[in-house]
Design a protein around this motif. Structure first.
Motif, PDB file in Angstrom:
ATOM      1  N   THR A  96       0.817  -1.222   0.000  1.00  0.00           N
ATOM      2  CA  THR A  96       0.000   0.000   0.000  1.00  0.00           C
ATOM      3  C   THR A  96       0.848   1.268   0.000  1.00  0.00           C
ATOM      4  OG1 THR A  96      -0.369   0.152   2.407  1.00  0.00           O
ATOM      5  CG2 THR A  96      -1.935  -1.182   1.127  1.00  0.00           C
ATOM      6  N   VAL A  97       2.077   1.169  -0.496  1.00  0.00           N
ATOM      7  CA  VAL A  97       2.906   2.359  -0.646  1.00  0.00           C
ATOM      8  C   VAL A  97       2.352   3.212  -1.775  1.00  0.00           C
ATOM      9  CG1 VAL A  97       5.212   3.201  -1.263  1.00  0.00           C
ATOM     10  CG2 VAL A  97       4.960   1.269   0.295  1.00  0.00           C
ATOM     11  N   GLY A  98       2.083   2.586  -2.922  1.00  0.00           N
ATOM     12  CA  GLY A  98       1.423   3.244  -4.038  1.00  0.00           C
ATOM     13  C   GLY A  98       2.101   4.498  -4.537  1.00  0.00           C
ATOM     14  N   TYR A  99       3.321   4.385  -5.028  1.00  0.00           N
ATOM     15  CA  TYR A  99       4.052   5.555  -5.518  1.00  0.00           C
ATOM     16  C   TYR A  99       3.329   6.274  -6.657  1.00  0.00           C
ATOM     17  CZ  TYR A  99       8.089   3.950  -2.852  1.00  0.00           C
ATOM     18  OH  TYR A  99       8.926   3.563  -1.852  1.00  0.00           O
ATOM     19  N   GLY A 100       2.644   5.538  -7.515  1.00  0.00           N
ATOM     20  CA  GLY A 100       1.937   6.150  -8.623  1.00  0.00           C
ATOM     21  C   GLY A 100       2.783   6.367  -9.858  1.00  0.00           C
ATOM     22  N   ASP A 101       4.032   5.921  -9.821  1.00  0.00           N
ATOM     23  CA  ASP A 101       4.887   6.083 -10.998  1.00  0.00           C
ATOM     24  C   ASP A 101       4.599   5.033 -12.066  1.00  0.00           C
ATOM     25  OD1 ASP A 101       5.877   4.121  -9.329  1.00  0.00           O
ATOM     26  OD2 ASP A 101       7.980   4.552  -9.738  1.00  0.00           O
ATOM     27  N   LEU A 102       3.910   3.990 -11.699  1.00  0.00           N
ATOM     28  CA  LEU A 102       3.480   2.961 -12.638  1.00  0.00           C
ATOM     29  C   LEU A 102       2.011   2.687 -12.336  1.00  0.00           C
ATOM     30  CD1 LEU A 102       4.272   0.859 -14.815  1.00  0.00           C
ATOM     31  CD2 LEU A 102       4.869  -0.689 -12.968  1.00  0.00           C
ATOM     32  N   VAL A 103       1.156   2.923 -13.322  1.00  0.00           N
ATOM     33  CA  VAL A 103      -0.270   2.714 -13.113  1.00  0.00           C
ATOM     34  C   VAL A 103      -0.788   1.700 -14.123  1.00  0.00           C
ATOM     35  CG1 VAL A 103      -0.724   4.977 -12.094  1.00  0.00           C
ATOM     36  CG2 VAL A 103      -0.877   4.690 -14.560  1.00  0.00           C
ATOM     37  N   LEU A 104      -1.858   1.043 -13.750  1.00  0.00           N
ATOM     38  CA  LEU A 104      -2.478   0.053 -14.628  1.00  0.00           C
ATOM     39  C   LEU A 104      -3.371   0.742 -15.646  1.00  0.00           C
ATOM     40  CD1 LEU A 104      -3.559  -2.704 -12.078  1.00  0.00           C
ATOM     41  CD2 LEU A 104      -1.597  -2.728 -13.627  1.00  0.00           C
ATOM     42  N   PRO A 105      -3.583   0.087 -16.776  1.00  0.00           N
ATOM     43  CA  PRO A 105      -4.598   0.593 -17.706  1.00  0.00           C
ATOM     44  C   PRO A 105      -5.960   0.621 -17.008  1.00  0.00           C
ATOM     45  CG  PRO A 105      -3.282  -1.130 -18.743  1.00  0.00           C
ATOM     46  CD  PRO A 105      -2.897  -1.086 -17.291  1.00  0.00           C
ATOM     47  N   VAL A 106      -6.842   1.483 -17.462  1.00  0.00           N
ATOM     48  CA  VAL A 106      -8.155   1.662 -16.835  1.00  0.00           C
ATOM     49  C   VAL A 106      -8.887   0.337 -16.687  1.00  0.00           C
ATOM     50  CG1 VAL A 106     -10.413   2.762 -17.107  1.00  0.00           C
ATOM     51  CG2 VAL A 106      -8.335   4.026 -17.669  1.00  0.00           C
ATOM     52  N   ASP A 107      -8.748  -0.553 -17.653  1.00  0.00           N
ATOM     53  CA  ASP A 107      -9.457  -1.833 -17.623  1.00  0.00           C
ATOM     54  C   ASP A 107      -8.969  -2.790 -16.530  1.00  0.00           C
ATOM     55  OD1 ASP A 107     -10.901  -0.927 -19.761  1.00  0.00           O
ATOM     56  OD2 ASP A 107      -9.881  -2.169 -21.248  1.00  0.00           O
TER      57      ASP A 107
END
Length: 157
Positions: A96-107
């Motif tokens: 649950t760190v969740g840096y946000g530098d790599l995100v999943l496609p919306v799907d």
């Protein structure tokens, strides 16, 4: 991937993680009893340290397996192309760190969120297990020191 598919597959992988984690915690009890039996002639502090260390190592192993399972699932479902990226995303999400530098496609975002839920639940179980273990081991570690202190005739204690 549809939202229904994300909910189904997220629930499936989360359930597998729960089975892995609960199964490993349950199987640790006889392992720890065996370790305790092997080191019964050691000092209480050393026994406490070894049993806690073995527990910690097995718990880390369980979490590692789960992170790899999430990474494999992300690659298998074609959410992430490269293994390193899948492993990194899984670890960051699971913890649950969740840096946000790599995100999943919306799907795949709902599916990916299940990785965080899995981590929260399994870390909670791990924490409860370790707290329970340490709360049982530490008083026993201190018993002999306090008992010998009191039996030495020291009335000030």
């Amino acid at each position: 991937m549809s939202q229904a598919d994300q909910l189904i597959w997220g629930s499936v992988v989360l359930s597998l993680c729960a089975v892995i984690h609960v199964g490993l915690l349950a199987s640790m009890i006889p392992i720890l009893q065996g370790v305790g039996h092997l080191i019964r002639n050691r000092g209480r502090a050393i026994r406490t340290a070894i049993i806690t260390g073995v527990s910690f190592a097995l718990i880390v192993f369980s979490h590692t397996i789960q992170v790899w399972l999430w990474a494999y699932s992300l690659m298998h479902l074609d959410a992430i192309e490269y293994f390193y990226d899948a492993l990194y995303f899984s670890l960051v999400t699971y913890t649950t760190v969740g840096y946000g530098d790599l995100v999943l496609p919306v799907d795949f975002r709902v599916f990916g969120a299940f990785g965080g839920v899995s981590g929260i639940l399994c870390f909670g179980l791990s924490t409860a297990f370790l707290v329970s273990l340490v709360s049982r081991l530490l008083p026993r570690s201190f018993e002999s020191k306090f008992d010998s202190f009191h039996s030495s005739g020291n009335k000030d204690a």
